[in-house]
Motif scaffolding. Structure first.
Motif, PDB file in Angstrom:
ATOM      1  N   ASN A  22       0.905  -1.433  -0.032  1.00  0.00           N
ATOM      2  CA  ASN A  22       0.437   0.219  -0.119  1.00  0.00           C
ATOM      3  C   ASN A  22       0.877   1.270  -0.096  1.00  0.00           C
ATOM      4  O   ASN A  22       0.594   2.292  -0.630  1.00  0.00           O
ATOM      5  CB  ASN A  22      -1.243   0.609   1.514  1.00  0.00           C
ATOM      6  CG  ASN A  22      -1.763   1.153   1.232  1.00  0.00           C
ATOM      7  OD1 ASN A  22      -2.264   1.639  -0.040  1.00  0.00           O
ATOM      8  ND2 ASN A  22      -2.036   1.477   2.540  1.00  0.00           N
ATOM      9  N   GLU A  23       2.079   0.772   0.892  1.00  0.00           N
ATOM     10  CA  GLU A  23       3.372   2.349   0.960  1.00  0.00           C
ATOM     11  C   GLU A  23       3.870   2.600  -0.391  1.00  0.00           C
ATOM     12  O   GLU A  23       3.963   3.932  -0.678  1.00  0.00           O
ATOM     13  CB  GLU A  23       4.137   1.948   1.596  1.00  0.00           C
ATOM     14  CG  GLU A  23       3.163   2.352   3.355  1.00  0.00           C
ATOM     15  CD  GLU A  23       2.987   3.808   3.076  1.00  0.00           C
ATOM     16  OE1 GLU A  23       4.024   4.677   3.015  1.00  0.00           O
ATOM     17  OE2 GLU A  23       1.614   4.147   3.573  1.00  0.00           O
ATOM     18  N   TYR A  25       1.887   1.605  -3.506  1.00  0.00           N
ATOM     19  CA  TYR A  25       1.082   2.316  -4.549  1.00  0.00           C
ATOM     20  C   TYR A  25       0.837   3.368  -4.079  1.00  0.00           C
ATOM     21  O   TYR A  25       1.452   4.420  -4.871  1.00  0.00           O
ATOM     22  CB  TYR A  25      -0.205   1.366  -4.441  1.00  0.00           C
ATOM     23  CG  TYR A  25       0.060   0.343  -4.712  1.00  0.00           C
ATOM     24  CD1 TYR A  25       0.829   0.201  -6.166  1.00  0.00           C
ATOM     25  CD2 TYR A  25      -0.551  -1.010  -4.261  1.00  0.00           C
ATOM     26  CE1 TYR A  25       0.767  -0.912  -6.702  1.00  0.00           C
ATOM     27  CE2 TYR A  25      -0.521  -2.172  -4.855  1.00  0.00           C
ATOM     28  CZ  TYR A  25       0.240  -2.590  -5.988  1.00  0.00           C
ATOM     29  OH  TYR A  25       0.574  -3.788  -6.747  1.00  0.00           O
ATOM     30  N   ARG A  26       0.893   4.387  -2.798  1.00  0.00           N
ATOM     31  CA  ARG A  26       1.040   5.886  -2.762  1.00  0.00           C
ATOM     32  C   ARG A  26       1.870   6.885  -3.031  1.00  0.00           C
ATOM     33  O   ARG A  26       1.953   7.629  -3.535  1.00  0.00           O
ATOM     34  CB  ARG A  26       0.812   5.710  -0.735  1.00  0.00           C
ATOM     35  CG  ARG A  26      -0.508   5.123   0.063  1.00  0.00           C
ATOM     36  CD  ARG A  26      -0.737   5.959   0.981  1.00  0.00           C
ATOM     37  NE  ARG A  26      -1.761   5.112   1.521  1.00  0.00           N
ATOM     38  CZ  ARG A  26      -2.296   5.056   2.894  1.00  0.00           C
ATOM     39  NH1 ARG A  26      -1.538   5.289   3.987  1.00  0.00           N
ATOM     40  NH2 ARG A  26      -3.405   4.514   3.078  1.00  0.00           N
ATOM     41  N   ASN A  27       3.072   6.200  -3.154  1.00  0.00           N
ATOM     42  CA  ASN A  27       4.683   6.408  -3.636  1.00  0.00           C
ATOM     43  C   ASN A  27       3.788   6.290  -5.098  1.00  0.00           C
ATOM     44  O   ASN A  27       4.762   7.601  -5.274  1.00  0.00           O
ATOM     45  CB  ASN A  27       5.800   5.764  -3.060  1.00  0.00           C
ATOM     46  CG  ASN A  27       5.985   6.215  -1.301  1.00  0.00           C
ATOM     47  OD1 ASN A  27       5.349   6.862  -1.141  1.00  0.00           O
ATOM     48  ND2 ASN A  27       7.072   5.471  -1.428  1.00  0.00           N
ATOM     49  N   LEU A  29       1.424   6.510  -6.649  1.00  0.00           N
ATOM     50  CA  LEU A  29       0.264   7.491  -7.507  1.00  0.00           C
ATOM     51  C   LEU A  29       0.790   9.058  -6.477  1.00  0.00           C
ATOM     52  O   LEU A  29       0.746   9.873  -7.895  1.00  0.00           O
ATOM     53  CB  LEU A  29      -0.712   7.732  -5.955  1.00  0.00           C
ATOM     54  CG  LEU A  29      -2.395   8.477  -6.165  1.00  0.00           C
ATOM     55  CD1 LEU A  29      -2.621   8.021  -7.424  1.00  0.00           C
ATOM     56  CD2 LEU A  29      -3.178   7.602  -5.114  1.00  0.00           C
ATOM     57  N   LYS A  30       1.355   9.439  -5.996  1.00  0.00           N
ATOM     58  CA  LYS A  30       1.861  11.079  -5.306  1.00  0.00           C
ATOM     59  C   LYS A  30       3.116  11.422  -6.800  1.00  0.00           C
ATOM     60  O   LYS A  30       2.933  11.843  -7.032  1.00  0.00           O
ATOM     61  CB  LYS A  30       3.041  11.065  -4.202  1.00  0.00           C
ATOM     62  CG  LYS A  30       3.180  12.028  -3.335  1.00  0.00           C
ATOM     63  CD  LYS A  30       4.204  12.475  -2.125  1.00  0.00           C
ATOM     64  CE  LYS A  30       4.020  13.173  -1.509  1.00  0.00           C
ATOM     65  NZ  LYS A  30       4.695  12.354  -0.015  1.00  0.00           N
TER      66      LYS A  30
END
Length: 163
Positions: A22-23, A25-27, A29-30
């Motif tokens: 999840n982390e 994917y967040r990176n 996305l950012k």
């Protein structure tokens, strides 16, 4: 309790794995959002009016009977480049030139790079030339450098190729 220990370990490892993914994917996305904002901040403008003027110039200069007509194109070209265009015939050949007919077919206009008040334009067309009943078709390319001065687009430079 010993029965459930492997199940608990697998459950904890699964949760840790999902949290790490999840982390990631967040990176990603950012990073994607940053790239999008950078692309949006690039304000490359394409000047459609320059393409329209280029099309009018090509049609005006390359569609003629005898020789090109200065009045058909002078409003689209800078004074310097207007002097380089061929409008005057040789009196010796004027009778033969009157029989020459030039036509533009399949004109496509492509807009290239633009800068402040400038636009590159490429015209691709088939130039059909008829003389003494013989017709020849030639693939033609003209690269135009357009400039906007006082809200008027003019051709300031060009390169013409025929194959």
């Amino acid at each position: 309790m010993k029965k459930y220990l492997p199940l608990i370990i697998v459950g904890v490892l699964t949760i840790v794995f999902l949290f790490v993914k999840n982390e990631n994917y967040r990176n990603e996305l950012k990073q994607a959002k940053n790239e999008i904002s950078q692309l949006e901040s690039l304000e490359e403008v394409i000047h459609l009016e320059a393409g329209e003027i280029a099309e009018k110039f090509i049609m005006g200069y390359f569609n003629y009977q005898g020789k090109p007509v200065r009045e058909d194109v002078e409003m689209y070209v800078s004074e310097k480049k207007l002097k380089e265009l061929n409008f005057d015939g040789n009196e010796e050949y004027d009778d033969k030139l009157a029989e020459v007919k030039s036509t533009v077919n399949n004109l496509d206009v492509y807009l290239g790079k633009s800068k402040e008040g400038r636009q590159k334009v490429l015209g691709v067309f088939i130039n059909e030339i008829e003389m003494d009943g013989a017709v020849s078709s030639v693939d033609s390319f003209i690269e135009l450098d357009m400039e906007n001065k006082d809200d008027v687009w003019r051709i300031v430079d060009f390169n013409f190729f025929q194959y």
